[in-house]
Motif scaffolding. Sequence first.
Motif, PDB file in Angstrom:
ATOM      1  N   VAL A  53      14.146  -1.276 -21.506  1.00 45.97           N
ATOM      2  CA  VAL A  53      15.395  -1.363 -20.751  1.00 45.97           C
ATOM      3  C   VAL A  53      16.465  -0.595 -21.512  1.00 45.97           C
ATOM      4  O   VAL A  53      16.617  -0.760 -22.725  1.00 45.97           O
ATOM      5  CB  VAL A  53      15.847  -2.825 -20.559  1.00 45.97           C
ATOM      6  CG1 VAL A  53      17.230  -2.872 -19.912  1.00 45.97           C
ATOM      7  CG2 VAL A  53      14.847  -3.584 -19.706  1.00 45.97           C
ATOM      8  N   VAL A 108      27.944  -5.880 -18.563  1.00 47.16           N
ATOM      9  CA  VAL A 108      26.705  -5.196 -18.915  1.00 47.16           C
ATOM     10  C   VAL A 108      26.719  -3.730 -18.507  1.00 47.16           C
ATOM     11  O   VAL A 108      26.091  -2.896 -19.137  1.00 47.16           O
ATOM     12  CB  VAL A 108      25.495  -5.927 -18.296  1.00 47.16           C
ATOM     13  CG1 VAL A 108      24.215  -5.127 -18.476  1.00 47.16           C
ATOM     14  CG2 VAL A 108      25.343  -7.296 -18.928  1.00 47.16           C
ATOM     15  N   PHE A 141      27.881  -1.019 -21.887  1.00 42.82           N
ATOM     16  CA  PHE A 141      28.060  -2.444 -22.179  1.00 42.82           C
ATOM     17  C   PHE A 141      29.374  -2.644 -22.936  1.00 42.82           C
ATOM     18  O   PHE A 141      29.745  -1.850 -23.803  1.00 42.82           O
ATOM     19  CB  PHE A 141      26.891  -2.953 -23.018  1.00 42.82           C
ATOM     20  CG  PHE A 141      27.088  -4.335 -23.566  1.00 42.82           C
ATOM     21  CD1 PHE A 141      26.874  -5.443 -22.771  1.00 42.82           C
ATOM     22  CD2 PHE A 141      27.508  -4.525 -24.876  1.00 42.82           C
ATOM     23  CE1 PHE A 141      27.058  -6.719 -23.272  1.00 42.82           C
ATOM     24  CE2 PHE A 141      27.690  -5.798 -25.384  1.00 42.82           C
ATOM     25  CZ  PHE A 141      27.468  -6.897 -24.573  1.00 42.82           C
ATOM     26  N   GLU A 153      15.223  -6.213 -12.826  1.00 44.46           N
ATOM     27  CA  GLU A 153      16.433  -5.860 -13.568  1.00 44.46           C
ATOM     28  C   GLU A 153      17.501  -6.944 -13.449  1.00 44.46           C
ATOM     29  O   GLU A 153      18.240  -7.202 -14.405  1.00 44.46           O
ATOM     30  CB  GLU A 153      16.985  -4.524 -13.058  1.00 44.46           C
ATOM     31  CG  GLU A 153      16.133  -3.326 -13.440  1.00 44.46           C
ATOM     32  CD  GLU A 153      16.616  -2.049 -12.779  1.00 44.46           C
ATOM     33  OE1 GLU A 153      16.165  -0.965 -13.198  1.00 44.46           O
ATOM     34  OE2 GLU A 153      17.438  -2.139 -11.838  1.00 44.46           O
ATOM     35  N   HIS A 211      19.627  -8.562 -16.475  1.00 44.67           N
ATOM     36  CA  HIS A 211      21.080  -8.387 -16.449  1.00 44.67           C
ATOM     37  C   HIS A 211      21.778  -9.740 -16.619  1.00 44.67           C
ATOM     38  O   HIS A 211      22.703  -9.894 -17.430  1.00 44.67           O
ATOM     39  CB  HIS A 211      21.479  -7.722 -15.134  1.00 44.67           C
ATOM     40  CG  HIS A 211      22.943  -7.456 -14.996  1.00 44.67           C
ATOM     41  ND1 HIS A 211      23.864  -8.443 -14.707  1.00 44.67           N
ATOM     42  CD2 HIS A 211      23.654  -6.297 -15.107  1.00 44.67           C
ATOM     43  CE1 HIS A 211      25.066  -7.919 -14.643  1.00 44.67           C
ATOM     44  NE2 HIS A 211      24.972  -6.611 -14.880  1.00 44.67           N
ATOM     45  N   LEU A 231      22.108  -0.805 -15.940  1.00 40.43           N
ATOM     46  CA  LEU A 231      20.868  -1.231 -16.587  1.00 40.43           C
ATOM     47  C   LEU A 231      19.698  -0.553 -15.891  1.00 40.43           C
ATOM     48  O   LEU A 231      19.605  -0.552 -14.661  1.00 40.43           O
ATOM     49  CB  LEU A 231      20.750  -2.756 -16.514  1.00 40.43           C
ATOM     50  CG  LEU A 231      19.578  -3.439 -17.214  1.00 40.43           C
ATOM     51  CD1 LEU A 231      19.990  -4.823 -17.690  1.00 40.43           C
ATOM     52  CD2 LEU A 231      18.367  -3.558 -16.276  1.00 40.43           C
ATOM     53  N   VAL A 254      20.537  -0.038 -21.500  1.00 36.08           N
ATOM     54  CA  VAL A 254      21.812  -0.539 -20.985  1.00 36.08           C
ATOM     55  C   VAL A 254      22.903   0.423 -21.435  1.00 36.08           C
ATOM     56  O   VAL A 254      23.045   0.698 -22.630  1.00 36.08           O
ATOM     57  CB  VAL A 254      22.109  -1.957 -21.504  1.00 36.08           C
ATOM     58  CG1 VAL A 254      23.448  -2.452 -20.968  1.00 36.08           C
ATOM     59  CG2 VAL A 254      20.990  -2.913 -21.126  1.00 36.08           C
TER      60      VAL A 254
END
Length: 359
Positions: free
Chosen positions: A124, A156, A129, A179, A183, A159, A126
Motif C-alpha cells: 500500500v 490519510v 498523509f 482499500e 484507510h 491510498l 499512501v
Amino acid sequence: MVWIVTVVLLFLSSHTICTNPALKARVTQQALDYGRQVGMQVLQEELKKINIPDVSGSTHVSVIGKVHYQISGIRIQAFSIAQSTVAFSPGTGMKLSLDNTNIAIHGNWRVKYSLGRDSGSFDVSVNGFSVSALIGMSTDQTGRPAVKSMGCSSNVGSLRLKLHGGASWLYNLFRSSLEKPIHSALVREICPKVSEAINSLDLKLQRLKVTANVDKIAEIDYFLVNPPVITETFMDLDFKGEFYNIGRHQEPPFTAGPLSFPEQTNHMMYLAVSEFFFNSAAFVYHRAGALQINITDSMIPKSSPIRLNTSTFGGFIPQLKKLYPEMLMLMKIHSLKQPALTMTSDNITIAMTGRSEEH
C-alpha cells in the motif's frame, strides 16, 4: 455576602500570585525549529513502529459473489515526512504538524468465496498523509514539567493498494473494497498512537530529577515554580534555582526579586540568573564554614616582587623577620559574614567581610 466576596478574592489571588524564580529560561521558535530538524528522523523511526491491527470483512463482487477477506501482518515499512512544523500554541503548549507525508505499507491478504480460497501479499502506498497534534504543557505538584495530548487530527489522503500472489490479477479488480478498511484502520490508529507517545513522555518527565548535589556541602533545587508562560514566539520557564545545605533546607533571610527578559527572540534560548541564585549559594557555604582559602607562596606569580615569606612581611613587622628569617608563610582567609552580590544593568558588586591569618 461580604465573606463570599472575600473567599472569591482569596481564590483568585492564589491563582494569580507567582513565585519569583532565581533562574529563568526563554525558549524561542528558533529552538523549536532546531529541535524539529534533529528530532524528525527519530520521529519517523518511531512512527514506523505503529502497529495496525488485522482487518477482516466481506464484500460482494458481481463476477464472484460474496467474498470474505482478511488482511494481516500489516506493518509500516517506510514513513517519509516531506513537511513538518512545530510551533507554540499560546497559553497551551505546542502544535506539531506533519504534512505531505508518504507511507509504504506491506502485509498479507487472504480471501474466501464460493469457488475456493486464495492468499498472497500486498503493498500500500499512501500519499498526502497529514497529522496535527496539540501538546499541552504545564507543571505538576512537584514542580516537574508535564505534558499531555490535547487533541489530534489526521487525514490519510490518497491510498493505492496492489495485491501480489495467487490470482491477484482477479482480486485487483475489486481492490477498492480492500482499500477502504485499510484507510479506516490508519485513521483509527494514528492519532491514538500519537497521543500515547505524548503521554508516555509525561511518564518520563515524572521521573526527572529536580534536585542535584553540587558537592559534599550543597545541593540545588531547580524545579519549576510557575507554569510555563507560552506566547506565539517564545516559552518562558521559571526555575527555583536555590542552593541548600545537603539534608538541611533552611531558607535564607532574603528572597528572590523579579526576573525578566528584554523583548528579544533573535536567539534560540535566553537564560537569566538573579542575584538570589549566587547569594543563596554564599549563604549555604558561609554557614558551612566553607568560605575559606589557604594561600601559599607557590600560588603567587613568579614575576611578582611581593612574596609570601618573612622577608617580604618583615618590612611591615620587623620582629617577624628577626625571629623567622627567610621562611615561607601561609595565609588563611575566611569569611566573617555572608558575601553579598548585587547586580544592576551595568555592573556587578560583591561585598565581602573576612579575616586573614598569617602563619
